[in-house]
Design a protein around this motif. Sequence first.
Motif, PDB file in Angstrom:
ATOM      1  N   ILE A  51      50.599  17.729  19.325  1.00 31.15           N
ATOM      2  CA  ILE A  51      50.289  18.719  18.276  1.00 31.15           C
ATOM      3  C   ILE A  51      49.971  17.979  16.967  1.00 31.15           C
ATOM      4  CG2 ILE A  51      51.223  20.624  16.898  1.00 31.15           C
ATOM      5  CD1 ILE A  51      51.441  21.900  19.437  1.00 31.15           C
ATOM      6  N   LEU A  52      50.755  16.949  16.670  1.00 32.24           N
ATOM      7  CA  LEU A  52      50.469  16.188  15.437  1.00 32.24           C
ATOM      8  C   LEU A  52      49.144  15.432  15.586  1.00 32.24           C
ATOM      9  CD1 LEU A  52      53.974  14.742  14.445  1.00 32.24           C
ATOM     10  CD2 LEU A  52      52.708  16.584  13.345  1.00 32.24           C
ATOM     11  N   GLU A  53      48.865  14.953  16.808  1.00 38.17           N
ATOM     12  CA  GLU A  53      47.588  14.250  17.026  1.00 38.17           C
ATOM     13  C   GLU A  53      46.414  15.197  16.811  1.00 38.17           C
ATOM     14  OE1 GLU A  53      49.290  10.864  20.119  1.00 38.17           O
ATOM     15  OE2 GLU A  53      48.293  12.656  20.920  1.00 38.17           O
ATOM     16  N   GLN A  54      46.578  16.426  17.262  1.00 40.54           N
ATOM     17  CA  GLN A  54      45.501  17.401  17.075  1.00 40.54           C
ATOM     18  C   GLN A  54      45.344  17.743  15.587  1.00 40.54           C
ATOM     19  OE1 GLN A  54      43.359  18.145  19.273  1.00 40.54           O
ATOM     20  NE2 GLN A  54      42.236  19.648  18.043  1.00 40.54           N
ATOM     21  N   ALA A  55      46.476  17.855  14.888  1.00 46.03           N
ATOM     22  CA  ALA A  55      46.419  18.107  13.436  1.00 46.03           C
ATOM     23  C   ALA A  55      45.682  16.959  12.755  1.00 46.03           C
ATOM     24  CB  ALA A  55      47.833  18.247  12.875  1.00 46.03           C
ATOM     25  N   ASP A  56      45.922  15.758  13.261  1.00 48.45           N
ATOM     26  CA  ASP A  56      45.267  14.573  12.710  1.00 48.45           C
ATOM     27  C   ASP A  56      43.749  14.643  12.932  1.00 48.45           C
ATOM     28  OD1 ASP A  56      45.726  12.079  11.451  1.00 48.45           O
ATOM     29  OD2 ASP A  56      45.096  11.098  13.305  1.00 48.45           O
ATOM     30  N   ARG A  57      43.377  15.067  14.148  1.00 47.99           N
ATOM     31  CA  ARG A  57      41.948  15.132  14.477  1.00 47.99           C
ATOM     32  C   ARG A  57      41.192  16.071  13.542  1.00 47.99           C
ATOM     33  NH1 ARG A  57      43.401  15.829  20.138  1.00 47.99           N
ATOM     34  NH2 ARG A  57      44.213  13.743  20.393  1.00 47.99           N
ATOM     35  N   ILE A  58      41.800  17.158  13.159  1.00 48.02           N
ATOM     36  CA  ILE A  58      41.066  18.084  12.269  1.00 48.02           C
ATOM     37  C   ILE A  58      41.297  17.747  10.791  1.00 48.02           C
ATOM     38  CG2 ILE A  58      41.019  19.959  13.971  1.00 48.02           C
ATOM     39  CD1 ILE A  58      43.093  21.380  12.078  1.00 48.02           C
ATOM     40  N   GLY A  59      42.013  16.656  10.539  1.00 51.98           N
ATOM     41  CA  GLY A  59      42.105  16.133   9.169  1.00 51.98           C
ATOM     42  C   GLY A  59      43.123  16.811   8.275  1.00 51.98           C
ATOM     43  N   VAL A  60      44.081  17.564   8.837  1.00 53.03           N
ATOM     44  CA  VAL A  60      45.037  18.237   7.950  1.00 53.03           C
ATOM     45  C   VAL A  60      46.374  17.494   7.836  1.00 53.03           C
ATOM     46  CG1 VAL A  60      44.060  20.541   8.228  1.00 53.03           C
ATOM     47  CG2 VAL A  60      45.894  19.809   9.764  1.00 53.03           C
ATOM     48  N   ARG A  61      46.486  16.349   8.501  1.00 52.72           N
ATOM     49  CA  ARG A  61      47.757  15.616   8.434  1.00 52.72           C
ATOM     50  C   ARG A  61      47.847  14.773   7.166  1.00 52.72           C
ATOM     51  NH1 ARG A  61      50.188  10.987   9.995  1.00 52.72           N
ATOM     52  NH2 ARG A  61      48.169  10.007  10.367  1.00 52.72           N
ATOM     53  N   THR A  62      46.705  14.319   6.699  1.00 54.18           N
ATOM     54  CA  THR A  62      46.725  13.336   5.613  1.00 54.18           C
ATOM     55  C   THR A  62      46.018  13.838   4.358  1.00 54.18           C
ATOM     56  OG1 THR A  62      44.801  12.309   6.635  1.00 54.18           O
ATOM     57  CG2 THR A  62      46.945  11.327   7.122  1.00 54.18           C
ATOM     58  N   ARG A  92      51.210  30.147   9.658  1.00 56.23           N
ATOM     59  CA  ARG A  92      50.941  31.345  10.458  1.00 56.23           C
ATOM     60  C   ARG A  92      51.158  31.019  11.938  1.00 56.23           C
ATOM     61  NH1 ARG A  92      46.608  33.882  12.882  1.00 56.23           N
ATOM     62  NH2 ARG A  92      45.325  32.034  12.634  1.00 56.23           N
ATOM     63  N   GLY A  93      50.903  29.732  12.283  1.00 58.74           N
ATOM     64  CA  GLY A  93      51.150  29.281  13.662  1.00 58.74           C
ATOM     65  C   GLY A  93      52.597  28.880  13.861  1.00 58.74           C
ATOM     66  N   ASP A  94      53.101  28.019  12.978  1.00 56.68           N
ATOM     67  CA  ASP A  94      54.520  27.631  13.055  1.00 56.68           C
ATOM     68  C   ASP A  94      54.991  27.052  11.727  1.00 56.68           C
ATOM     69  OD1 ASP A  94      57.009  27.123  14.717  1.00 56.68           O
ATOM     70  OD2 ASP A  94      56.648  25.193  13.787  1.00 56.68           O
ATOM     71  N   SER A  95      56.063  27.617  11.231  1.00 52.18           N
ATOM     72  CA  SER A  95      56.579  27.236   9.922  1.00 52.18           C
ATOM     73  C   SER A  95      57.117  25.794   9.907  1.00 52.18           C
ATOM     74  CB  SER A  95      57.690  28.223   9.571  1.00 52.18           C
ATOM     75  OG  SER A  95      58.182  27.993   8.313  1.00 52.18           O
ATOM     76  N   GLY A  96      57.797  25.409  10.980  1.00 52.44           N
ATOM     77  CA  GLY A  96      58.363  24.053  11.040  1.00 52.44           C
ATOM     78  C   GLY A  96      57.277  22.998  11.093  1.00 52.44           C
ATOM     79  N   LEU A  97      56.227  23.274  11.868  1.00 53.22           N
ATOM     80  CA  LEU A  97      55.109  22.333  11.923  1.00 53.22           C
ATOM     81  C   LEU A  97      54.500  22.184  10.531  1.00 53.22           C
ATOM     82  CD1 LEU A  97      52.945  20.608  13.392  1.00 53.22           C
ATOM     83  CD2 LEU A  97      51.683  22.741  13.802  1.00 53.22           C
ATOM     84  N   ILE A 225      68.514  27.231  11.090  1.00 52.50           N
ATOM     85  CA  ILE A 225      68.279  28.584  11.632  1.00 52.50           C
ATOM     86  C   ILE A 225      66.791  28.830  11.912  1.00 52.50           C
ATOM     87  CG2 ILE A 225      68.201  29.592   9.294  1.00 52.50           C
ATOM     88  CD1 ILE A 225      69.361  32.154  10.358  1.00 52.50           C
ATOM     89  N   GLY A 226      65.932  28.222  11.109  1.00 47.36           N
ATOM     90  CA  GLY A 226      64.493  28.427  11.281  1.00 47.36           C
ATOM     91  C   GLY A 226      63.728  27.150  10.974  1.00 47.36           C
ATOM     92  N   GLY A 227      62.413  27.221  11.080  1.00 50.13           N
ATOM     93  CA  GLY A 227      61.586  26.030  10.836  1.00 50.13           C
ATOM     94  C   GLY A 227      62.052  24.851  11.685  1.00 50.13           C
ATOM     95  N   ARG A 228      62.413  25.134  12.951  1.00 45.65           N
ATOM     96  CA  ARG A 228      63.156  24.139  13.722  1.00 45.65           C
ATOM     97  C   ARG A 228      62.313  22.974  14.224  1.00 45.65           C
ATOM     98  NH1 ARG A 228      68.068  24.638  15.281  1.00 45.65           N
ATOM     99  NH2 ARG A 228      67.631  23.662  17.282  1.00 45.65           N
ATOM    100  N   PHE A 229      60.995  23.082  14.143  1.00 43.51           N
ATOM    101  CA  PHE A 229      60.179  21.935  14.564  1.00 43.51           C
ATOM    102  C   PHE A 229      60.093  20.869  13.471  1.00 43.51           C
ATOM    103  CE2 PHE A 229      58.562  25.020  17.736  1.00 43.51           C
ATOM    104  CZ  PHE A 229      58.950  24.312  18.861  1.00 43.51           C
ATOM    105  N   MET A 230      60.638  21.151  12.294  1.00 40.39           N
ATOM    106  CA  MET A 230      60.786  20.098  11.280  1.00 40.39           C
ATOM    107  C   MET A 230      62.239  19.617  11.371  1.00 40.39           C
ATOM    108  SD  MET A 230      62.262  19.456   8.139  1.00 40.39           S
ATOM    109  CE  MET A 230      62.430  20.930   7.171  1.00 40.39           C
TER     110      MET A 230
END
Length: 413
Positions: A51-62, A92-97, A225-230
Amino acid sequence: MDTIDRNLSEEQRLMRASCRAFVDDFVAPFIRQNWQREWLMDPDARLPRGILEQADRIGVRTLGVPEEFGGVQLDQATEVRTFAIIAEEIARGDSGLADKLVQNWKVSVLLRNLAPRHLQERWFSRLMQDPGFLLAHCLTEPRGASDRWLPYNVPEAAMQTKAARKDGGWVIDGRKQFISNGYDAGLFVVYANTKAGVGMLQGTSSFLVPRDAPGLTVTRCNETIGGRFMNNGEIVFEDCRVPDDHLLVENDALGKAAIYFRPGKIIQAAKNLGVGTAAFERTSDYVQSYVQGGRILIKHQAVAVRLADMATRLAAVRALLGEAARAVDERAPEADQLCNMVKVFASEEVFTVCRHAMELHGGNGAMLDFGIEKLFRDASIFLHMDATADISRFKIVKSMFPRTAGAYAGPES
Ligand SMILES: Cc1cc2nc3c(=O)[nH]c(=O)nc-3n(C[C@H](O)[C@H](O)[C@H](O)COP(=O)(O)OP(=O)(O)OC[C@H]3O[C@@H](n4cnc5c(N)ncnc54)[C@H](O)[C@@H]3O)c2cc1C
């Protein structure tokens, strides 16, 4: 095209479209199919690296990393508004991500403003090379967080974490808690007291601390309790040594941290809005397909009225967010106040929106595999992030009336 779209530049529209596709094609299906995964008690196993690799591919990680170091530097005139648009979409997809990714943007802005060039080169290239590389910003400690932001600029309220010069470098001792990405970050920005006997605005310094610095130990991952992927973490510094050039700001680091906090609060409110938007979208679909009493739910007026309330609250948050983000981009004098206003307003409105979503889903709203309760849990976290609701209000009134509300409330001298 809605009113929001009318205000977007071509660049912003394109970025939002690719981000929306990432969320709809990768993030949302992943969360739907793997709803148990956030409960894995092995923090390393929760979010797949893909998922982080895909975020990287579309340029939103950096976002926030200067172009000369390979990052996606946005148009400076509208950078904070663009951060808000992208943060909302990801959340909107995931708060923790979203928490995970935005921390990189926020700390990158701080680094590009405060770190010496050779350290920018070193750390931005690490960040660019590794899609799993994360950054963290460590202020909160067991005996102090909220008071940092009150008028109590007195020695008693200073940071317990201390740093002192030794052998040409710095030695840090203390602990930090509740830190976003604290469990798995590769680089930490750490605030410590460097001057005894003065208020924290005069005696706090900031440092860059690499994860492998001798004396730094990540002691736990908090189960939130929430945002658990962070992965929120606790860090202890014992005789932790950093070279002299890792000092970012000496003594007045809290004042200089505005460069982090202003965009930070906008991003916070934008993620919050993303959670509320997801709750609204899911609920409006549900009430138009689920039948009760012989009619789809929306035909029952009480249901329709609640949906209108949800939409109105979200529109109000969006309007204030746009206003506050513009003020930060334009360096307007009221930017600070607006940032605190939108942070606290969004947290309370979106929490209510998510409560409506749970109620309109009835029993399904309480079921883990249905996914609506997750949005409610995610929304609850925002009440506490980047200052509590009460402290945010203190900050608003303190900046409006610095001589009365902004003065220390202790005995008159
Ligand atoms: C998911 C998550 C992520 C976070 N990420 C980070 C991060 O990346 N970096 C970081 O540094 N911190 C982070 N935090 C910490 C966060 O900023 C603090 O939790 C928040 O500022 C509140 O501080 P506290 O938890 O110490 O609460 P406390 O200060 O103990 O507050 C407890 C209660 O007392 C009230 N209160 C406290 N002092 C006063 C006072 N003087 N007057 C009136 N009321 C008061 C508060 O409003 C609150 O209701 C994170 C927290 C969470 C939950």
